[in-house]
Design a protein around this motif. Sequence first.
Motif, PDB file in Angstrom:
ATOM      1  N   ASP A   1     -12.574  -3.990  -3.739  1.00 10.97           N
ATOM      2  CA  ASP A   1     -12.258  -4.123  -5.162  1.00 10.97           C
ATOM      3  C   ASP A   1     -12.732  -2.891  -5.917  1.00 10.97           C
ATOM      4  N   ALA A   2     -11.947  -2.485  -6.913  1.00  8.96           N
ATOM      5  CA  ALA A   2     -12.306  -1.312  -7.721  1.00  8.96           C
ATOM      6  C   ALA A   2     -13.439  -1.673  -8.679  1.00  8.96           C
TER       7      ALA A   2
ATOM      8  N   ASP B   1     -14.862   3.857 -10.199  1.00 10.58           N
ATOM      9  CA  ASP B   1     -13.664   4.407  -9.547  1.00 10.58           C
ATOM     10  C   ASP B   1     -12.604   4.873 -10.563  1.00 10.58           C
TER      11      ASP B   1
ATOM     12  N   ILE C   1      -9.055   6.912 -10.021  1.00 11.47           N
ATOM     13  CA  ILE C   1      -7.793   6.180 -10.183  1.00 11.47           C
ATOM     14  C   ILE C   1      -6.916   6.904 -11.204  1.00 11.47           C
TER      15      ILE C   1
ATOM     16  N   LEU D   1      -8.190  -1.662 -16.172  1.00 13.72           N
ATOM     17  CA  LEU D   1      -8.986  -2.312 -15.124  1.00 13.72           C
ATOM     18  C   LEU D   1      -9.646  -3.583 -15.675  1.00 13.72           C
TER      19      LEU D   1
ATOM     20  N   VAL E   1      -7.534  -5.438  -8.287  1.00  9.18           N
ATOM     21  CA  VAL E   1      -7.356  -3.982  -8.348  1.00  9.18           C
ATOM     22  C   VAL E   1      -8.148  -3.446  -7.161  1.00  9.18           C
TER      23      VAL E   1
ATOM     24  N   VAL F   1      -9.121  -0.430  -4.211  1.00 11.20           N
ATOM     25  CA  VAL F   1      -9.144   1.003  -3.886  1.00 11.20           C
ATOM     26  C   VAL F   1      -9.366   1.152  -2.385  1.00 11.20           C
TER      27      VAL F   1
ATOM     28  N   VAL G   1     -12.151   8.082  -3.543  1.00 12.27           N
ATOM     29  CA  VAL G   1     -11.018   7.151  -3.619  1.00 12.27           C
ATOM     30  C   VAL G   1      -9.770   7.854  -3.092  1.00 12.27           C
TER      31      VAL G   1
ATOM     32  N   PHE H   1      -5.044   3.560  -4.744  1.00 10.23           N
ATOM     33  CA  PHE H   1      -5.332   2.259  -5.365  1.00 10.23           C
ATOM     34  C   PHE H   1      -4.060   1.421  -5.428  1.00 10.23           C
TER      35      PHE H   1
ATOM     36  N   SER I   1      -2.564  -2.584  -7.144  1.00  4.81           N
ATOM     37  CA  SER I   1      -2.859  -3.733  -7.986  1.00  4.81           C
ATOM     38  C   SER I   1      -1.572  -4.508  -8.221  1.00  4.81           C
TER      39      SER I   1
ATOM     40  N   LEU J   1      -3.791  -0.537   1.945  1.00  9.06           N
ATOM     41  CA  LEU J   1      -3.851  -1.129   0.603  1.00  9.06           C
ATOM     42  C   LEU J   1      -2.857  -2.278   0.455  1.00  9.06           C
TER      43      LEU J   1
END
Length: 173
Positions: free
Chosen positions: A5-6, A10, A14, A43, A53, A55, A65, A68, A70, A106
């Motif tokens: 999870d972000a 991050d 991103i 976010l 979300v 990463v 990173v 990403f 989401s 991802l």
Amino acid sequence: MRVRDASVDDVPSITAIYNELISSRTVTWTDHEDSVDDRARWLARRQAAGFPVLVAVDATAETAVLGFASYGEFRDNQRWPGYRFTVELSIHVDEAQWGGGVGRALMTELLARARRAGVHVVVAAVDGENTESIEFHERMGFATVGRLAETGFKFGRWLDLVFMQIVLDEQSR
Ligand SMILES: CC(C)(COP(=O)(O)OP(=O)(O)OC[C@H]1O[C@@H](n2cnc3c(N)ncnc32)[C@H](O)[C@@H]1OP(=O)(O)O)[C@@H](O)C(=O)NCCC(=O)NCCS
């Protein structure tokens, strides 16, 4: 590589990955680059709504990173609750990492999260010139289901929007 999870830490990475292609490609239909504050608000909104979300980070350098992903509402679920089992995704991998499996990692985790959350359909809306992304989504099990001709405009030309989808389960509700 690890997918997690972000966090707010991050957000600068991103933002940089999202902004990377705006001036050169039609991947996103805007000329406007996001600020770090814009992305921090995004976010916070996603996480408050319970949407993932994610990463991908370098396993040896947790702060590096690589990409990403989401998803969020497809349409306005408050106004049209019939859409509540459908989401729309976004995924961006640092250009230097393309072809290295980051997108697959991802997407695999994002779809697992969607299944666990009871999502029925995941939609991807892809720029028609972005054939790399269309092929990527096909490899990940998405089907191309529609093409809206000349619905976008960037760099002085019309752009088509390609709708792709994956159905995650066969359950009725
Ligand atoms: C599309 C994107 C997310 C793919 O990520 P990636 O890390 O390069 O993808 P991976 O290396 O994990 O590849 C996953 C699969 O997709 C396929 N794929 C990836 N890039 C491809 C390309 N350019 N052409 C054809 N197939 C491709 C790979 O062959 C691979 O299949 P396999 O695992 O069965 O061998 C990445 O290129 C990207 O961020 N592009 C710019 C942003 C973007 O277009 N986002 C989507 C907006 S809708």
